[in-house]
Scaffold this active site. Structure first.
Site, PDB file in Angstrom:
ATOM      1  N   ASP A  10       0.835  -1.195   0.000  1.00 18.07           N
ATOM      2  CA  ASP A  10       0.000   0.000   0.000  1.00 18.07           C
ATOM      3  C   ASP A  10       0.875   1.252   0.000  1.00 18.07           C
ATOM      4  O   ASP A  10       2.026   1.227   0.454  1.00 18.07           O
ATOM      5  CB  ASP A  10      -0.910   0.027   1.232  1.00 18.07           C
ATOM      6  CG  ASP A  10      -1.954  -1.073   1.205  1.00 18.07           C
ATOM      7  OD1 ASP A  10      -2.242  -1.568   0.099  1.00 18.07           O
ATOM      8  OD2 ASP A  10      -2.461  -1.434   2.274  1.00 18.07           O
ATOM      9  N   LYS A  11       0.312   2.340  -0.474  1.00 16.52           N
ATOM     10  CA  LYS A  11       1.056   3.596  -0.571  1.00 16.52           C
ATOM     11  C   LYS A  11       1.743   3.956   0.743  1.00 16.52           C
ATOM     12  O   LYS A  11       2.917   4.341   0.756  1.00 16.52           O
ATOM     13  CB  LYS A  11       0.108   4.722  -0.997  1.00 16.52           C
ATOM     14  CG  LYS A  11       0.753   6.102  -1.014  1.00 16.52           C
ATOM     15  CD  LYS A  11      -0.244   7.183  -1.403  1.00 16.52           C
ATOM     16  CE  LYS A  11       0.397   8.559  -1.371  1.00 16.52           C
ATOM     17  NZ  LYS A  11      -0.568   9.628  -1.749  1.00 16.52           N
TER      18      LYS A  11
END
Length: 542
Positions: free
Chosen positions: A119-120
């Protein structure tokens, strides 16, 4: 769906992939079986990503832990998206990759080299394929679940168990389509295992090591939320609301600007050499600062001793040094003031016997005399007043939750059992020879008979001090006791610092803080120090 979407250029395979990944809703519920038969009147919603654009090269920093002709192992910083997608305007990891490794652009338009994702706002280790064969082999390894992946998660709450597993299907949230959730129908199997690495002193937070056996979207975040331990800083799954009603809470809210999740440990077999690759990557600075903040213990100290032994002098001296202090004797005196709970309790239970006229101050002489004559009455009064005192002590510690050290003087600390029940970090006892104590009490107007009665209501000095972790010797004069009080304050601060160091050392032994170089990297391996792209590959950020 194929008939309706053919004009939009969507192939049968893309539609099947969309169905299996949960992007098709049938009557607002995910439908993951392409063979599902429809009924008249049903509503279908399908979400398809926009056609991929060729990833543009962008200059940026790649933190390379390992590089060979076939693959990279990177340390992805937080706040960096892995690959381009609709709505993402800032550069991604892929943009940096095609700038430094232009040949991988031919592997894919939008996701060249990507064989798994983070995830970012998740930091840590990620594998990048540099050749098509490496991409296919690593994709197969992930699909076959032969890649070992372990993460570190700083979570709200503290599991009672030391470790555990969760197997719970994950699918689209039934009402919030942008989220994933543990679902009873329509989800995909997901399995995670966790182990407690560390618990904060107040047990409000804990650090978990999480291994995932499957790779579902947001798997760790969803599973930990389902268990009741959302990740700190996770605004999507309930861990973003860090309490800000204390100095520590406000500081943590500032530091946790993203979910505190870090890809920590990675093991896999090299697709070309067949060698086992193993990497560990310590947490980044923002994660470390959160740990360091929470690892600082707030010492709750219990101070006890015999009557006339000097504990009040020690308490006063600590207060003059800026340490928050509280006295049980003072709390009792306040409770007996007209209108207070102790005063009201005496009036309710004994009428005007100890509260003349029903509205005057407590007749403490009459109360003491009655307690001396009737041991049952003494126990009854203690049973009524002690819970009130204990409640006020809890209020004191709550009011000074942010103080590094706070001290409560409780003469009957050992006898009441509070030293264990209230979870004091340390108990400090004050020793004073009986002869010196007797002279001190006589100077206050206590006759020997009164001293003997008071001593009979509590443990002996020897037994009291056996429950103490530290003992202050009050065998000398007042100046000597004041000097020892100053030394006590220094010792308490030193012990607190040692506890922080011990916690960080334990984390370092787990590999949480130290970045370790890769193990058995094979003939193409480069260490982080040798790689020009690496910023501070194996530095110890502790």
């Amino acid at each position: 769906l194929k008939d309706h979407l053919a004009p939009h250029g969507l192939t049968r395979s893309k539609i099947i992939a969309a169905i299996k990944s949960g992007h098709v809703l049938l009557d607002d519920a995910p439908c993951v079986k392409p063979s599902t038969k429809l009924k008249p009147g049903q509503s279908i919603v399908i979400t398809i990503e926009e056609p991929a654009q060729q990833a543009a090269p962008v200059a940026g920093t790649l933190f390379i832990i390992h590089e060979d002709p076939h693959l990279l192992v990177l340390n992805k910083p937080p706040h960096l998206t892995v690959h381009p997608a609709p709505g993402i305007e800032e550069p991604t990891l892929v943009n940096y990759l095609v700038h430094d490794f232009p040949h991988i652009a031919s592997l894919s338009k939008d996701r060249p080299g990507i064989v798994h994702r983070l995830d970012k706002d998740t930091s840590g280790l990620i594998i990048i394929a540099l050749t098509e064969q490496a991409r296919l082999d690593m994709a197969a390894a992930f699909a076959d679940r032969t890649v070992y992946k372990a993460y570190l998660a700083l979570v709200h709450g503290c599991p009672d168990e030391e470790s555990g597993e969760i197997e719970a299907d994950i699918g689209r949230h039934p009402t919030i389509k942008t989220r994933m959730a543990v679902v009873s129908k329509g989800g995909r199997p997901a399995r995670s295992a966790w182990r407690v690495v560390w618990r904060s002193p107040d047990r409000m937070f804990s650090l978990l090591r999480v291994r995932i056996f499957t790779g579902r979207t947001h798997q760790i975040r969803v599973h930990l939320k389902h268990l009741g331990f959302p990740i700190v800083g996770d605004s999507v799954y309930g861990g973003g609301g860090v309490a800000t009603d204390s100095r520590q809470g406000r500081a943590l809210a500032r530091l946790a600007g993203r979910q505190m999740l870090h890809a920590f440990h990675l093991k896999f077999v090299h697709p070309v050499t067949g060698k086992e690759m193993a990497f560990r990557q310590g947490v980044p600075k923002d994660f470390f600062r959160c740990l360091a903040l929470l690892a600082k213990p707030r010492f709750r100290i219990g101070l006890t001793g015999m009557s006339g032994g000097g504990k009040s002098t020690v308490l006063r001296g600590l207060g003059e040094l800026g340490i928050p202090v509280w006295s049980a004797d003072q709390a009792v005196a306040e409770l007996y003031e007209p209108g207070q709970d102790g005063w009201d309790m005496l009036r309710h239970h004994f009428g005007e016997r100890f509260v003349p006229g029903g509205n005057g101050p407590v007749d403490k002489r009459a109360l003491f005399a009655a307690m001396c004559e009737d041991d049952g009455l003494r126990r009854e009064v203690n049973g009524l007043i002690h819970p009130m005192v204990r409640h006020r002590m809890k209020e004191f510690f709550a009011a000074h939750a942010d103080a590094p050290v706070a001290v409560a003087e409780v003469p009957l600390l050992a006898e009441s059992g509070w030293s264990r029940a209230e979870g004091f970090d340390l108990v400090v006892g004050v020793f004073c020879p009986d002869g010196v104590r007797a002279r001190n009490l006589e100077a206050r107007g206590w006759p020997r008979e009164m001293q003997a009665i008071m001593d009979s209501w509590q443990w002996s000095q020897k037994d009291k001090l056996q429950v103490a972790d530290l003992v202050v010797d009050n065998s000398g004069d007042l100046a000597a006791l004041q000097e020892r009080t100053k030394k006590l304050a220094g010792v308490l601060q030193w012990l607190r610092r040692q506890r922080v160091k011990r916690v960080l050392r334990e984390m370092e032994e787990e590999g949480v803080l130290r970045v370790e170089s890769c193990v058995d990297v094979g003939p193409y391996g480069k260490t982080a120090e040798e790689n020009k792209h690496c910023e501070t590959g194996c530095a110890d950020i502790a």
